[in-house]
Design a protein around this motif. Sequence first.
Motif, PDB file in Angstrom:
ATOM      1  N   LEU A  32      17.989  85.781 -47.093  1.00 29.24           N
ATOM      2  CA  LEU A  32      19.386  85.325 -47.032  1.00 29.24           C
ATOM      3  C   LEU A  32      19.636  84.398 -45.844  1.00 29.24           C
ATOM      4  O   LEU A  32      20.759  84.291 -45.360  1.00 29.24           O
ATOM      5  N   ASN A  33      18.585  83.731 -45.387  1.00 26.56           N
ATOM      6  CA  ASN A  33      18.701  82.887 -44.196  1.00 26.56           C
ATOM      7  C   ASN A  33      19.742  81.785 -44.333  1.00 26.56           C
ATOM      8  O   ASN A  33      20.285  81.311 -43.341  1.00 26.56           O
ATOM      9  N   SER A  34      20.030  81.364 -45.561  1.00 25.36           N
ATOM     10  CA  SER A  34      20.998  80.287 -45.758  1.00 25.36           C
ATOM     11  C   SER A  34      22.446  80.782 -45.712  1.00 25.36           C
ATOM     12  O   SER A  34      23.380  79.977 -45.737  1.00 25.36           O
ATOM     13  N   VAL A  35      22.641  82.096 -45.647  1.00 24.84           N
ATOM     14  CA  VAL A  35      23.985  82.684 -45.653  1.00 24.84           C
ATOM     15  C   VAL A  35      24.384  83.044 -44.227  1.00 24.84           C
ATOM     16  O   VAL A  35      23.615  83.707 -43.516  1.00 24.84           O
ATOM     17  N   PRO A  36      25.563  82.630 -43.757  1.00 26.04           N
ATOM     18  CA  PRO A  36      26.007  82.992 -42.409  1.00 26.04           C
ATOM     19  C   PRO A  36      26.062  84.510 -42.223  1.00 26.04           C
ATOM     20  O   PRO A  36      26.403  85.236 -43.162  1.00 26.04           O
ATOM     21  N   PRO A  37      25.722  85.017 -41.017  1.00 24.52           N
ATOM     22  CA  PRO A  37      25.691  86.458 -40.771  1.00 24.52           C
ATOM     23  C   PRO A  37      26.990  87.183 -41.125  1.00 24.52           C
ATOM     24  O   PRO A  37      26.957  88.291 -41.677  1.00 24.52           O
ATOM     25  N   LEU A  38      28.148  86.574 -40.822  1.00 20.54           N
ATOM     26  CA  LEU A  38      29.417  87.230 -41.133  1.00 20.54           C
ATOM     27  C   LEU A  38      29.601  87.422 -42.631  1.00 20.54           C
ATOM     28  O   LEU A  38      30.141  88.447 -43.078  1.00 20.54           O
ATOM     29  N   GLN A  39      29.148  86.454 -43.429  1.00 20.68           N
ATOM     30  CA  GLN A  39      29.270  86.604 -44.873  1.00 20.68           C
ATOM     31  C   GLN A  39      28.312  87.677 -45.403  1.00 20.68           C
ATOM     32  O   GLN A  39      28.656  88.430 -46.325  1.00 20.68           O
ATOM     33  N   ILE A  40      27.112  87.749 -44.829  1.00 19.26           N
ATOM     34  CA  ILE A  40      26.186  88.813 -45.230  1.00 19.26           C
ATOM     35  C   ILE A  40      26.800  90.175 -44.917  1.00 19.26           C
ATOM     36  O   ILE A  40      26.759  91.102 -45.739  1.00 19.26           O
ATOM     37  N   LEU A  41      27.386  90.300 -43.729  1.00 19.11           N
ATOM     38  CA  LEU A  41      28.043  91.549 -43.348  1.00 19.11           C
ATOM     39  C   LEU A  41      29.146  91.897 -44.336  1.00 19.11           C
ATOM     40  O   LEU A  41      29.260  93.051 -44.781  1.00 19.11           O
ATOM     41  N   ALA A  42      29.966  90.907 -44.693  1.00 19.20           N
ATOM     42  CA  ALA A  42      31.069  91.156 -45.615  1.00 19.20           C
ATOM     43  C   ALA A  42      30.558  91.613 -46.984  1.00 19.20           C
ATOM     44  O   ALA A  42      31.115  92.544 -47.585  1.00 19.20           O
ATOM     45  N   HIS A  43      29.506  90.981 -47.465  1.00 13.60           N
ATOM     46  CA  HIS A  43      28.944  91.385 -48.759  1.00 13.60           C
ATOM     47  C   HIS A  43      28.330  92.783 -48.682  1.00 13.60           C
ATOM     48  O   HIS A  43      28.445  93.572 -49.636  1.00 13.60           O
ATOM     49  N   ARG A  44      27.681  93.100 -47.561  1.00 14.75           N
ATOM     50  CA  ARG A  44      27.127  94.453 -47.395  1.00 14.75           C
ATOM     51  C   ARG A  44      28.238  95.495 -47.511  1.00 14.75           C
ATOM     52  O   ARG A  44      28.076  96.521 -48.169  1.00 14.75           O
ATOM     53  N   VAL A  45      29.350  95.229 -46.873  1.00 15.16           N
ATOM     54  CA  VAL A  45      30.460  96.184 -46.876  1.00 15.16           C
ATOM     55  C   VAL A  45      31.059  96.318 -48.275  1.00 15.16           C
ATOM     56  O   VAL A  45      31.237  97.432 -48.797  1.00 15.16           O
ATOM     57  N   LEU A  46      31.377  95.186 -48.910  1.00 13.39           N
ATOM     58  CA  LEU A  46      32.096  95.222 -50.186  1.00 13.39           C
ATOM     59  C   LEU A  46      31.239  95.770 -51.329  1.00 13.39           C
ATOM     60  O   LEU A  46      31.719  96.582 -52.127  1.00 13.39           O
ATOM     61  N   TRP A  47      29.989  95.355 -51.416  1.00 11.31           N
ATOM     62  CA  TRP A  47      29.131  95.889 -52.475  1.00 11.31           C
ATOM     63  C   TRP A  47      28.758  97.347 -52.210  1.00 11.31           C
ATOM     64  O   TRP A  47      28.588  98.120 -53.154  1.00 11.31           O
ATOM     65  N   SER A  48      28.663  97.716 -50.938  1.00 11.22           N
ATOM     66  CA  SER A  48      28.440  99.134 -50.605  1.00 11.22           C
ATOM     67  C   SER A  48      29.637  99.978 -51.027  1.00 11.22           C
ATOM     68  O   SER A  48      29.476 101.093 -51.552  1.00 11.22           O
ATOM     69  N   LEU A  49      30.835  99.446 -50.797  1.00 13.62           N
ATOM     70  CA  LEU A  49      32.041 100.178 -51.169  1.00 13.62           C
ATOM     71  C   LEU A  49      32.085 100.432 -52.671  1.00 13.62           C
ATOM     72  O   LEU A  49      32.444 101.532 -53.116  1.00 13.62           O
TER      73      LEU A  49
END
Length: 303
Positions: A32-49
Amino acid sequence: MPSIIRPHRSGLLLAVGAYVLWGVLPLYLRLLNSVPPLQILAHRVLWSLLLLALVVLVLSAGPAVLRAARGRTLLLLIGSAALIAVNWLVYIWAVQNHHVLEASLGYFINPLVNVALGMLVLGERLRPLQKAAVAVAGAGVALMASGGGMLWISTTLALSFGFYGLLRKIAAIDALGGLTVETLLLAPACSGLLLYAHANGNGAFGESTRLDLLLIVAGAVTAAPLLMFAAAARKLTYSTLGLLQYIAPTLQFMEAVTFFGEPVGTTRIVVFVLIWIGCALFAWDSAMSHRASSAATPAPTAE
């Protein structure tokens, strides 16, 4: 006899599985190197939820979670949610910016941070070997600090996860409920961040099917090892978990050197040797303490 062995064996498999998944997480994040860290964090949270909500629904655990997440417990979870968000963000940034060695060092230090917090906050007493472990690891951290570098990554990861564990320890809620509430608390900010990114044409989701699938998998990548660990913790002794927790940073260290080609200078080698000695002393003390307590427990007598 089989009925006694089976829970321990399943707990061992779950714990090893959780730590291995955490250990190979850098390999996933590099995709996921092309994705900014904040967006990766947001996706981790939302898909985890989403995944956690399904688990809560299947287990009919919703009412119990709502009853537990109130008052002091809710305040503690707000704090733990902020800490785990910081931990995840720094870790993602470290992996994407070729600092996996520093990240692995942070998780090597973390068990010793837990010991120090137990002493300073919970009033626990350190045994002599634990004191030696903390002192040796502390010397390693001091050496790394004197040599400059990215010490802030290691210390931020170790301290944020250490205080996260402390808050979760004193919060009156189980692992599934706590993680679900934490992700729910983070969800509004994460949703807003992604909406803002997409509105400005910077959103990563929707660029390609491959990238979308990788981001969706972030939910399972985040929640699965946490749930596996929670299940293992109910089946294994704390000392056994303490010995197994070094699997993850060891794998991360190996990946940093072999796959990512991060340089390992003399100072780093000395630092890691000191940290490993401290961890080994801590693990040995935990094992000996558990053996002594088991030997002191009288065997059950037949009626």
